[in-house]
Design a protein around this motif. Sequence first.
Motif, PDB file in Angstrom:
ATOM      1  N   SER A 156     -19.819  54.636   6.591  1.00 18.54           N
ATOM      2  CA  SER A 156     -20.974  55.502   6.795  1.00 18.54           C
ATOM      3  C   SER A 156     -21.248  55.601   8.297  1.00 18.54           C
ATOM      4  N   PHE A 157     -22.466  55.289   8.722  1.00 24.65           N
ATOM      5  CA  PHE A 157     -22.810  55.352  10.139  1.00 24.65           C
ATOM      6  C   PHE A 157     -22.148  54.218  10.921  1.00 24.65           C
ATOM      7  N   TRP A 158     -21.967  54.452  12.213  1.00 29.61           N
ATOM      8  CA  TRP A 158     -21.621  53.343  13.092  1.00 29.61           C
ATOM      9  C   TRP A 158     -22.771  52.357  13.056  1.00 29.61           C
ATOM     10  N   ASP A 159     -22.450  51.082  13.047  1.00 34.66           N
ATOM     11  CA  ASP A 159     -23.480  50.076  12.765  1.00 34.66           C
ATOM     12  C   ASP A 159     -23.581  49.069  13.904  1.00 34.66           C
ATOM     13  N   TYR A 160     -23.893  49.556  15.088  1.00 33.15           N
ATOM     14  CA  TYR A 160     -23.924  48.615  16.204  1.00 33.15           C
ATOM     15  C   TYR A 160     -25.075  48.834  17.180  1.00 33.15           C
ATOM     16  N   SER A 161     -25.795  49.933  17.092  1.00 33.36           N
ATOM     17  CA  SER A 161     -26.757  50.271  18.143  1.00 33.36           C
ATOM     18  C   SER A 161     -27.875  49.244  18.298  1.00 33.36           C
ATOM     19  N   SER A 162     -28.311  48.626  17.193  1.00 31.74           N
ATOM     20  CA  SER A 162     -29.451  47.700  17.290  1.00 31.74           C
ATOM     21  C   SER A 162     -29.036  46.235  17.216  1.00 31.74           C
ATOM     22  N   GLN A 163     -27.738  45.957  17.144  1.00 28.96           N
ATOM     23  CA  GLN A 163     -27.249  44.578  17.032  1.00 28.96           C
ATOM     24  C   GLN A 163     -27.199  43.948  18.427  1.00 28.96           C
ATOM     25  N   LYS A 164     -28.115  42.993  18.676  1.00 29.30           N
ATOM     26  CA  LYS A 164     -28.209  42.443  20.031  1.00 29.30           C
ATOM     27  C   LYS A 164     -28.486  40.937  20.022  1.00 29.30           C
ATOM     28  N   LEU A 165     -28.084  40.304  21.111  1.00 31.29           N
ATOM     29  CA  LEU A 165     -28.339  38.883  21.335  1.00 31.29           C
ATOM     30  C   LEU A 165     -29.453  38.782  22.376  1.00 31.29           C
ATOM     31  N   TYR A 166     -30.582  38.175  22.001  1.00 33.14           N
ATOM     32  CA  TYR A 166     -31.752  38.143  22.880  1.00 33.14           C
ATOM     33  C   TYR A 166     -31.991  36.753  23.461  1.00 33.14           C
ATOM     34  N   VAL A 167     -32.483  36.761  24.704  1.00 39.49           N
ATOM     35  CA  VAL A 167     -32.932  35.528  25.362  1.00 39.49           C
ATOM     36  C   VAL A 167     -34.338  35.775  25.905  1.00 39.49           C
ATOM     37  N   ASP A 245     -32.243  28.818  22.217  1.00 36.90           N
ATOM     38  CA  ASP A 245     -32.107  29.435  23.538  1.00 36.90           C
ATOM     39  C   ASP A 245     -31.808  30.929  23.446  1.00 36.90           C
ATOM     40  N   ALA A 246     -31.348  31.365  22.289  1.00 41.16           N
ATOM     41  CA  ALA A 246     -31.035  32.785  22.075  1.00 41.16           C
ATOM     42  C   ALA A 246     -31.130  33.068  20.581  1.00 41.16           C
ATOM     43  N   VAL A 247     -31.250  34.343  20.239  1.00 39.59           N
ATOM     44  CA  VAL A 247     -31.377  34.725  18.833  1.00 39.59           C
ATOM     45  C   VAL A 247     -30.667  36.059  18.602  1.00 39.59           C
ATOM     46  N   CYS A 248     -30.002  36.171  17.466  1.00 36.79           N
ATOM     47  CA  CYS A 248     -29.338  37.423  17.092  1.00 36.79           C
ATOM     48  C   CYS A 248     -30.288  38.251  16.228  1.00 36.79           C
ATOM     49  N   PHE A 253     -36.264  44.277  13.962  1.00 43.23           N
ATOM     50  CA  PHE A 253     -36.496  43.009  14.656  1.00 43.23           C
ATOM     51  C   PHE A 253     -36.119  43.135  16.130  1.00 43.23           C
ATOM     52  N   SER A 254     -35.108  43.947  16.421  1.00 39.95           N
ATOM     53  CA  SER A 254     -34.747  44.193  17.820  1.00 39.95           C
ATOM     54  C   SER A 254     -35.891  44.890  18.543  1.00 39.95           C
ATOM     55  N   SER A 267     -24.831  42.883  23.420  1.00 37.37           N
ATOM     56  CA  SER A 267     -24.931  43.789  22.275  1.00 37.37           C
ATOM     57  C   SER A 267     -23.520  44.139  21.831  1.00 37.37           C
ATOM     58  N   CYS A 268     -23.424  44.848  20.720  1.00 34.11           N
ATOM     59  CA  CYS A 268     -22.098  45.292  20.278  1.00 34.11           C
ATOM     60  C   CYS A 268     -21.445  46.165  21.342  1.00 34.11           C
ATOM     61  N   GLU A 269     -22.229  47.050  21.923  1.00 34.14           N
ATOM     62  CA  GLU A 269     -21.683  47.938  22.948  1.00 34.14           C
ATOM     63  C   GLU A 269     -21.257  47.153  24.183  1.00 34.14           C
TER      64      GLU A 269
END
Length: 404
Positions: A156-167, A245-248, A253-254, A267-269
């Motif tokens: 379906s859609f590309w599934d990466y725009s909001s997938q991020k690792l936050y600190v 120290d970080a969260v996916c 949630f992003s 991020s995925c990008e």
Amino acid sequence: MPKSNKRKAAQKDGVQKMKKKLLALFMALVMVSGVMAGCGSPKEAEGEAASAQTEGEGQTENKQAEDGQEADEDEPKELTKVTLSAQPALHSLGIYVALDKGWFEEEGLDVDVLTYIAGAPQLEAVASDSWSVGVMGIAAGVTGLVSYDLTCLGFSFWDYSSQKLYVRPDSEIALAGQGQVEGYEGIYGTPELYKGKTILCTKGSLGHLQLLATLDALGLKEDDVNIVHMEIAAAYQAFLAGEGDAVCLWSTFSADGEGEGLIPASSCEAAKLFVPSVILASDKALADEETTQKIMNVIFRGTMWVNENREEAAQYYYDLCIDEGVTCTEEYALSYVQESDAPTVEEYKAMFEGDEFSANLEMAMKYYIACGTYSEADMDKVMNGFDGTMLMNAIEFYEENYAE
């Protein structure tokens, strides 16, 4: 008697005699006609009667047929009942749009959609035969192929725009800034700064896959960090409370995290991980090929509609999140839908011709194998579990019926 009276009497007698003669002649003619009719063929008489009866029966049958046709038109056609599974995410939005617009009914389908917040409970449900076709992220999709013997019908859609690792903004990773990892300038920090860090993450999710891709870009292994498994909602709250120290994070949630001032360290990008969401089907669905093809036709039509009507689709996404109890704002819904993307019809075709989708599956599996989540044998199972025939049929159906 006067003469005049005699003449009148004579005339009267003459008239009466004439009437009697005419009456006798008329009666004779009637008798002759009766005899001639009696001499007619009995078969001819029967034929005339049968013809009259047949004509009457024909009129009755025609009337009954007309009544039956009217009854058929009045009675709704019986729909085939199917249950699909989805998530409150863009990759599933086409299903909800199609449901609202009545497109499943157009194909003779009575659809019920089960909504799951993540892939793990979605896959657990298919084990009990709760749904036949479902849309999910590629991480859950791989698990479905390996552990649940599902078949991948397409993407379906590309599934990466909001997938991020936050600190946190005061983290040494955030303070180090971007541009220090050759070839991956979008990643914050250096490899040394990540070593030994505790990262809250939903294992088996696309967020986990994004983390693995980030570690690979940094030249690190999963053992170089401490990954603590938590479901996304719990991980987010724990991180805000000071744990890790970080969260996916992903999806709303992003957006919430950035609203709290968290920094997207990767991020995925940034890690150059470009993966699509997937459409999986159970063996039960594959056994009813005609119905499953109709499902794929509608899902693809819905996906293309979302791709071409972003503002209206954003409202659908916002309403979906609110209905499912997912925190969301109209502003985030619009930005999320506009930032995400699905291939166009021509891009879908090119991906099939270039075997690009299989390459994406293989890339995801390499990350999993590298960290020990899956084996080389699982790689074969995943690659052999993809059959894009129905998606290609759906693309052709869309071009023939709906493409402008």
